[in-house]
Write a protein that holds these residues in place. Structure first.
Motif, PDB file in Angstrom:
ATOM      1  N   TYR A 118       2.607   6.156  13.243  1.00 17.16           N
ATOM      2  CA  TYR A 118       2.793   5.064  12.291  1.00 17.16           C
ATOM      3  C   TYR A 118       4.212   4.498  12.363  1.00 17.16           C
ATOM      4  CZ  TYR A 118      -1.805   5.968  10.481  1.00 17.16           C
ATOM      5  OH  TYR A 118      -3.165   6.097  10.369  1.00 17.16           O
TER       6      TYR A 118
ATOM      7  N   ILE B 177       0.746  -4.094   6.021  1.00 15.04           N
ATOM      8  CA  ILE B 177       0.368  -3.039   6.956  1.00 15.04           C
ATOM      9  C   ILE B 177       1.521  -2.074   7.169  1.00 15.04           C
ATOM     10  CG2 ILE B 177      -0.202  -2.593   9.371  1.00 15.04           C
ATOM     11  CD1 ILE B 177      -2.456  -3.463   7.701  1.00 15.04           C
TER      12      ILE B 177
ATOM     13  N   PHE C  83       1.657   0.260   4.461  1.00 13.23           N
ATOM     14  CA  PHE C  83       0.619   1.285   4.621  1.00 13.23           C
ATOM     15  C   PHE C  83       1.067   2.339   5.621  1.00 13.23           C
ATOM     16  CE2 PHE C  83      -2.801   3.110   7.008  1.00 13.23           C
ATOM     17  CZ  PHE C  83      -3.377   3.839   5.997  1.00 13.23           C
ATOM     18  N   ALA C  84       1.670   1.870   6.726  1.00 15.01           N
ATOM     19  CA  ALA C  84       2.156   2.825   7.728  1.00 15.01           C
ATOM     20  C   ALA C  84       3.171   3.768   7.093  1.00 15.01           C
ATOM     21  CB  ALA C  84       2.776   2.077   8.903  1.00 15.01           C
ATOM     22  N   PHE C  85       4.016   3.220   6.194  1.00 16.91           N
ATOM     23  CA  PHE C  85       4.983   4.056   5.480  1.00 16.91           C
ATOM     24  C   PHE C  85       4.267   5.136   4.676  1.00 16.91           C
ATOM     25  CE2 PHE C  85       6.999   4.814   1.357  1.00 16.91           C
ATOM     26  CZ  PHE C  85       8.125   5.481   1.778  1.00 16.91           C
TER      27      PHE C  85
ATOM     28  N   ILE D  84       5.178   0.543  12.833  1.00 11.41           N
ATOM     29  CA  ILE D  84       6.190  -0.262  12.144  1.00 11.41           C
ATOM     30  C   ILE D  84       7.118  -0.928  13.147  1.00 11.41           C
ATOM     31  CG2 ILE D  84       8.172  -0.158  10.577  1.00 11.41           C
ATOM     32  CD1 ILE D  84       6.764   1.897   8.968  1.00 11.41           C
TER      33      ILE D  84
ATOM     34  N   PHE E 182       0.840  -1.196   0.000  1.00 14.66           N
ATOM     35  CA  PHE E 182       0.000   0.000   0.000  1.00 14.66           C
ATOM     36  C   PHE E 182       0.872   1.242   0.000  1.00 14.66           C
ATOM     37  CE2 PHE E 182      -2.698  -3.100   2.329  1.00 14.66           C
ATOM     38  CZ  PHE E 182      -3.718  -3.155   1.411  1.00 14.66           C
TER      39      PHE E 182
END
Lengths: 354, 304
Positions: free
Chosen positions: B280, A140, A143-145, B284, A67
């Motif tokens: 975020y 995921i 996506f966080a990136f 990670i 993502f």
């Protein structure tokens, strides 16, 4: 047997030829029609081909859904804007840029390549952490990136203009430029997929454990493919910026992430041909529906779809394709030419005795 | 000095909201490996069901006029209904497809619902007032807490307790847990796939409706995009919690809510706009430390 193997290899290299021919025919068709609006749509479609082929280099070969590619796109797009905008407008809109970047006014081609390289560098760093994960956890993390890139670019006022758009990019990307990059991406994708690293990566896609047991370093190949993939994704971002002329962090967020993944999945995630066909067909469908919404005249009667129905119909069409062909339209197959090589006389092959 | 009681209530209510949304996603993932991106649109759908369809700027209450005793069950039923309907229309035909195709089709479904809402209600966010009295602050332990926050925290606890009871004590719950553990095996032992999956979708839709009611009261706005952000956080929470683990989803939902409130409170002022980037990054890091999630479901480990 080796000659059959050689034929397979040669046939595999025919895929980019066929795909490029399809794209060339597409552009030629648009040029012959001479419709300006259509030419613009064609350029945007070809930019999307570059994007989705870039995405495929990683997703198609590794089987990990990413993502995060819209993030690499944003990085490429803004990099190209930093390098090509006029110093005066940068001083006005992006006052916090470092002096050397403020004065930079590169030609568009080196700027596009630099954008790709920056995206690839970021992919190397982010991928080094993210790709230690696998499966849905990796998705995921990508996506966080994306969310990190989006948050930073939407708030870094003096460098990215935050949520107010960056304007004034030279709109040099017409259908020919976009075609050239799309073909470059297709050739690179094909070369990578058939390289030793690409084949090893596809082995991990089919069976992670068996591939590991055969001595394949999954992490290294995934990282390598992500870097190549991010290079072309970054370039597609730069191209998108220079085709619409305006940049906004939110145009590189969830919308484009999902539409590019949808194009990939509808076409068939397992093959490069699927990636290209998915973009062409969905773009064509969108264009047709947009025109139908504006109104079509057939004979004496004119009819138009109610506004808003275009998006709904596209969604419905996507669902239908996925229900009828869950592996995508191409089902993981490539377009190939069947080439027959002159048979090289081989020494008598040992026939199996057991 | 920041008031710690205040922080606690903020964190618990935000976390509760995320936890409920995460449960809705984890329930469906457990029974059919589907990451349901349409969940956010279920939320938006339930919010918009409160008002009369029109593209005018001013919202006129439709269901929203009903007294709470009727309204709450009605909206919950509506959420369950749209979830079940989407299962029948779309996901039932994709049971044998791979998770990626299912995920993309759930996204396509969400796209359809969102654009249908846009067509019916117009694109501008609308002000609605649902139970405005609930936003009046109450003083507890030196903190000014809106009554709604307390209700959210209580509701979350009730929902989690109720769901736990349902899963542990009823036949459907037993079947759902069995299905989450090993769907093929459960079917071989006589669990009816359609019943379990429909049940999971109904619960998930009702949870989306609960989230919708809370958000509508809290923000006082009906916006097509309002479900998306919550859905994404909830999705992350289910992964951090350990996919397929319901307690994990709840715990991770609360954890993300708490982290988000704490970052907001303690980050230096310059860095505060970048809060989500820090959040975020933590996500990670959390995944790198525990790739299988905080609570690993027994079925999550790949077997060789």
């Amino acid at each position: 047997m080796s000659s059959q193997h050689a034929q397979h290899r040669l046939a595999a290299y025919s895929t980019p030829l066929i795909l490029s021919a399809i794209l060339l025919a597409f552009v030629a068709f648009v040029v012959i029609l001479g419709d300006k609006a259509l030419a613009r749509t064609a350029a945007e479609t070809l930019v999307r081909v570059t994007l989705v082929v870039g995405l495929w280099i990683f997703v198609g070969n590794s089987g990990v859904i990413s993502f995060g590619h819209a993030g690499y796109m944003a990085i490429g797009a803004y990099c190209s804007a930093w390098l090509t905008l006029k110093p005066q407008s940068k001083a006005l809109f992006l006052p916090d840029l470092p002096p050397w970047l403020m004065d930079a006014q590169w030609p568009v081609l080196p700027a596009a390549i630099a954008s790709g390289l920056l995206a690839a560098l970021v992919a190397l760093l982010s991928g080094a952490a993210i790709l230690r994960l696998s499966g849905i956890a990796a998705s995921i993390a990508t996506f966080a990136f994306l969310a990190i890139v989006n948050t930073v670019y939407s708030n870094w006022e003096g460098v990215t203009g935050a949520t107010s758009s960056v304007v004034g990019l030279t709109r040099y990307v017409d259908h020919w430029v976009a075609l050239a990059w799309a073909v470059a991406a297709i050739v690179a994708a094909n070369l990578y997929a058939n390289s030793a690293s690409g084949l090893a990566l596809r082995a991990t896609r089919e069976d992670e454990v068996a591939a590991k047991a055969s001595g394949i370093d999954m992490y290294r190949h995934r990282l390598w493919s992500l870097v190549i993939s991010a290079f072309f994704t970054g370039i597609s971002g730069a191209l998108l910026g220079h085709s619409i002329g305006v940049l906004n962090p939110d145009s590189f967020y969830l919308g484009i992430t999902f539409i590019s993944l949808a194009m990939l999945v509808v076409g068939g995630i397992g093959s490069l041909s699927g990636a290209v066909i998915g973009v062409l067909l969905l773009s064509l469908l969108i264009e047709l529906l947009v025109r139908a919404e504006r109104g079509i005249t057939i004979g004496a009667t004119q009819f138009a779809l109610p506004s808003g129905s275009q998006e709904i119909l596209i969604g419905v069409a996507m669902i239908f394709v996925l229900i009828l062909r869950p592996a995508g339209l191409t089902g993981g197959r490539e377009f190939k030419l069947r080439l027959t090589l002159p048979r090289i006389p081989l020494s008598q092959e040992p026939t199996s005795t057991n | 000095m920041t008031n710690f009681a205040q922080l606690f209530f903020d964190a618990a209510s935000l976390g509760g909201l995320y936890a409920m949304a995460a449960l809705g996603i984890a329930l469906i993932f457990g029974v059919m490996n589907l990451v349901n991106f349409a969940h956010g649109e279920y939320i938006a759908f339930c919010v918009f069901a409160l008002i009369v369809p029109s593209t005018d700027a001013v919202a006129v209450m439709l269901l929203g006029r009903a007294p709470a005793l009727i309204l709450v069950p009605l909206i919950l039923a509506l959420g369950a209904a749209i979830a079940i309907a989407s299962e029948h229309a779309v996901f039932r035909h994709l049971r044998r497809a791979d998770p990626v195709a299912m995920m993309i089709s759930s996204f396509a479904l969400g796209f359809v619902i969102r654009n249908a809402l846009l067509a019916a209600y117009g694109g501008r966010p609308k002000a609605i007032s649902l139970w405005p009295d609930l936003n009046t602050p109450v003083r507890i332990a030196g903190a000014e807490v809106p009554l709604l926050q307390l209700i959210v925290i209580l509701t979350t606890l009730l929902v989690v307790a109720g769901l736990a009871a349902l899963l542990k004590k009823t036949r459907l719950g037993l079947e759902m847990r069995a299905a989450a553990e090993n769907f093929t095996m459960a079917r071989l032992l006589g669990v009816k796939a359609n019943v379990v999956i429909t049940g999971a979708f109904a619960l998930s839709g009702a949870l989306a409706a609960a989230v919708a009611l809370i958000m509508a009261t809290q923000t006082g706005v009906a916006d097509v995009r309002m479900g998306g952000q919550v859905m994404l956080v909830a999705f992350i929470a289910t992964v951090i919690g350990g996919l397929g683990s319901l307690p994990g989803a709840v715990a991770a939902g609360f954890l993300i809510g708490a982290a988000s409130v704490l970052l907001q409170a303690f980050l230096p002022l310059d860095a505060r706009p970048f809060r989500d980037a820090f959040l975020y990054t933590l996500v990670i890091v959390c995944l790198l430390v525990r790739p299988q999630g905080l609570f690993v479901a027994a079925s999550a480990k790949p077997r060789v």
